[in-house]
Design a protein around this motif. Sequence first.
Motif, PDB file in Angstrom:
ATOM      1  N   THR A 746       0.353   6.309  12.814  1.00 58.36           N
ATOM      2  CA  THR A 746      -0.260   7.650  12.462  1.00 58.36           C
ATOM      3  C   THR A 746       0.331   8.499  13.780  1.00 58.36           C
ATOM      4  OG1 THR A 746      -2.017   7.087  14.381  1.00 58.36           O
ATOM      5  CG2 THR A 746      -2.570   6.828  11.987  1.00 58.36           C
ATOM      6  N   ARG A 755       3.033   8.880   7.259  1.00 58.89           N
ATOM      7  CA  ARG A 755       2.034   9.272   8.466  1.00 58.89           C
ATOM      8  C   ARG A 755       0.721   9.384   7.727  1.00 58.89           C
ATOM      9  NH1 ARG A 755       0.710  14.186  12.059  1.00 58.89           N
ATOM     10  NH2 ARG A 755      -0.115  13.200  13.796  1.00 58.89           N
ATOM     11  N   ALA A 758      -1.194   6.421   6.684  1.00 61.84           N
ATOM     12  CA  ALA A 758      -1.758   5.774   7.770  1.00 61.84           C
ATOM     13  C   ALA A 758      -2.991   6.260   8.229  1.00 61.84           C
ATOM     14  CB  ALA A 758      -0.625   5.655   9.087  1.00 61.84           C
ATOM     15  N   ILE A 759      -3.095   7.721   8.290  1.00 61.85           N
ATOM     16  CA  ILE A 759      -4.402   8.228   8.688  1.00 61.85           C
ATOM     17  C   ILE A 759      -5.437   7.977   7.788  1.00 61.85           C
ATOM     18  CG2 ILE A 759      -5.418  10.603   9.106  1.00 61.85           C
ATOM     19  CD1 ILE A 759      -2.665  11.585   9.838  1.00 61.85           C
ATOM     20  N   ARG A 780      -9.023   8.368  17.764  1.00 60.33           N
ATOM     21  CA  ARG A 780      -7.702   8.883  17.140  1.00 60.33           C
ATOM     22  C   ARG A 780      -7.975   9.820  15.932  1.00 60.33           C
ATOM     23  NH1 ARG A 780      -3.155  10.742  17.539  1.00 60.33           N
ATOM     24  NH2 ARG A 780      -1.510   9.993  16.126  1.00 60.33           N
ATOM     25  N   LEU A 784      -6.552  13.679  15.624  1.00 58.37           N
ATOM     26  CA  LEU A 784      -5.927  14.101  14.521  1.00 58.37           C
ATOM     27  C   LEU A 784      -6.467  15.464  13.911  1.00 58.37           C
ATOM     28  CD1 LEU A 784      -4.938  10.678  13.429  1.00 58.37           C
ATOM     29  CD2 LEU A 784      -3.332  12.301  13.949  1.00 58.37           C
ATOM     30  N   THR A 792      -2.672  17.099   6.762  1.00 58.96           N
ATOM     31  CA  THR A 792      -3.208  16.211   7.927  1.00 58.96           C
ATOM     32  C   THR A 792      -4.640  16.204   7.825  1.00 58.96           C
ATOM     33  OG1 THR A 792      -1.061  16.540   9.133  1.00 58.96           O
ATOM     34  CG2 THR A 792      -3.114  15.509  10.446  1.00 58.96           C
ATOM     35  N   SER A 795      -6.237  14.234   4.983  1.00 58.44           N
ATOM     36  CA  SER A 795      -6.443  12.896   5.227  1.00 58.44           C
ATOM     37  C   SER A 795      -7.155  12.429   6.145  1.00 58.44           C
ATOM     38  CB  SER A 795      -4.678  12.404   5.700  1.00 58.44           C
ATOM     39  OG  SER A 795      -3.681  12.457   4.875  1.00 58.44           O
TER      40      SER A 795
END
Length: 876
Positions: A746, A755, A758-759, A780, A784, A792, A795
């Motif tokens: 991430t 990425r 992964a998020i 985390r 993000l 992003t 996600s």
Amino acid sequence: MSHIYFDSDNGHKSFEMPGARPHYNPDRPGQVEHIFLDLVLDIPKQSFHGTCSVRINPVRSGIDKLTLDAVNLKIKSVKVGNIEQNFESDGEFLEIQLHEPTAAYKPITIAIDYAVEKPQRGLYFVGPDKHYPDKPTQVWTQGEDEDSRFWFPCFDYPGQLATSEIKVQVPKQLFAISNGELINTETKGDDKIYHWLQKQVHPSYLMTLAVGDFAEIKDEWNGKPVNYYVERSREADAKRTMGKTPQMIEFFSQIFGYPYPFPKYAQVCVDDFIFGGMENTSTTLLTDRCLLDERATLDNRGSESLVAHELAHQWFGDLVVIKHWSHAWIKEGMASYSEVLWTDKEYGKEDAAYYMLNEARSYLAEDSSRYRRPMVTHVYREAIELYDRHLYEKGACVYHMIRAELGDELFYKAVQTFVQDNAHKTVETIDLLRAIEKATGRNLMFLFDQYVYRGGHPDYKVAYSWDGDNKLAKVTVTQTQIKEPKNGNANSKDVFDLKIPIGFGYKPEKSDNDESSASSGPNLKTFTVRVYEREQSFYFPLEQKPAFISFDVGNKYLKTVSLEFPVAELKAQLQLDPDPVSRIYAAQALAKKGGLEVVHTLSEVLKKEPFWAVRAEVAGYLVEIKLDQAFDGLVAGVKDKDARVRRAVVGALGKIKTHESYKALKSIVEKGDASYYVEAAAASAIGGIAGANLDEKPTDEQVLKELKLVLKERQGWNEVVRSGAISGLAQMKTSEDALHLILKYTAIGTPQALRLGAIRALGTISTGQTNINLERILQRLAELSRETFFLTQVSVVAALGQMETRKAIRILRSLADQTPDGRVRRMADEAVQRVQKSAGSDAAVKQLREELDQVKKDNQDLKSRLESLEAKSKQD
């Protein structure tokens, strides 16, 4: 206290979120005739300045005030001719006090001098940074739905159509493309000025600008340029992905009855694009993620469909423009249906029928899990909320039903009448109905009333029996979407009233020179019945008992259907029905019956069925029969010649949580497959087996070692394979080592596609982690959530929405409050509702789930042994 909002009539969640209100187009001061942007870009500072000139023809005299949409634009001056006008700008609207009130039909040109720094939306700057040093320098726009107001002052709604002109100054090593024709270029010091002119009218949301160091691949259709613009080094991918565009232009020109209407067609693939594609007039922008390398073409037709979809919009959306967002299904439904029409032309009727089935499924999933809404509604918070599966996929289904009602010849006549009568104009849903009636004499208001102006669809349960004495077939159709009537009266507003064809199939007669009984196809005797009550029984006199029954022959109507037919009839339908969708429904109904006979039947179909999609579907149904023997039938499919079938088989094997299935999948992970998607599915599946709560399974260490190797070695196209490995890790829900690995990917600097995967995976793995690790995940995701990139944020919302802790709600609410994007806001609000519902799942519930899984497994072992013994005793 928070609420989950339901539509009390049908038990579905309501589409209308708190804060939704009716939206109407504003009053029209006059007709905007021309928009001219003269801009200078400062790419290093992510800013630009210039002049927006708007020529407006007033509809009446005496207008002394004009209000334009202008969000966060620094307005320096407003002039009409050389005369300064008084104005006020509040960051949302620009109000101009005209020095001299308008005279009706005497056009005036308003010149607005303005500047923008780091625009929030509308126009996007992309470039290299320390985390992504190889990212190209690009600038691109995205106007739909109401984002043009973020980069130039305008009347930002689709009801105003104008010609447009864009003159833009950029560094001379870059190329700038816009709508229409390039009428001039000039060099100015280290910069170059490009001047584009669009002579055909279009709405402000379709004005575009794309700037970059693009490779240009030239093609043409009937003398008009058809060009593709991509990052240098990706020219071969561009030809692979977009090379069929001229054939598509020819095809759509014919079926829409109107030659491609613009001076050129350009497709520009840009980095970090927030949609799949956007149909700006004559200049479509596409995500660079759609570009295919050679290996990806093996089993990816999605990019070809995307190209067809955006191209079809040049007619439906750009030539014929919607007057208000509430009617967007007209354009999005036809662009989606054009994917089906192109599939039919390029790959044949069976592929098109299967494509259509998946359009329907896509809508049905949203209807059952998210909300139900009328396709035409003007009640929402932001127009972008309408851009859902009701708009696209259900829209495609409605066009398909119109075609079923009219037949091919009249359908195309109606479509062509609609396009020709409304070219370069705005339309509403009623205009489509009028065109159909004008061209065909048919009034399809009954269909629109049922499928467009209200939500939902019929859910049919179909039962069959044969009366041999009287040679009568009895078919009983129940509309199960209607609740059992309490007082003898079903709620008539929920009943669908449709004419449905029911077919009775007979095995073909064997001729003397015909070895195969099925080669000539079955005989189908079809009757059309009106289904308009909650439950109806129909009796059909037939000369002999049919081999199978086909409900809604050709599968033209949007519905769900549950077939309650005997095993023999379902087996015959699976083998003989000429419609692949009917064969799929038969396989589904057989799988529900279960048993060893059905396992053998489906296993045989997986080997011998000629059409790939039926084989792929059968793999999914085979695994639903909880018998060990299903594994033997499935594992043969690993060697299927079609990668799409292999992918389905791998996904099915992943649901069989045994050491045998692990070994079969591990072999694919280690040896690889010609298809990226098959490899990804296998990597994901072994993680799922490791994460299962079973006695006999591979150790976490074994699987982690396999997945680490994939992450280390399988970089490649769109990170599909490594994203499969991340998905596998996410299913190892109690593994701390798996979480460490996911967290690592991430980090910023990880390739974006990987990425984002992964998020999202943080949400999946969170439900099995310790409280300490749960806090790490939340921390985390909170970090993000502060990133501004649209994908992003999507996600992060997807991850938080999977979590079973109320602590996720605070982050979701914070993100919903801060995001400028209406889609993210809506997703976050819906995710809050999901978390509130699932946060009640405590440890006791989880333990019950695990115990239930074990009981199911024990039952499966027992049933499998019994079925084997029974089969053996029959042989003896």
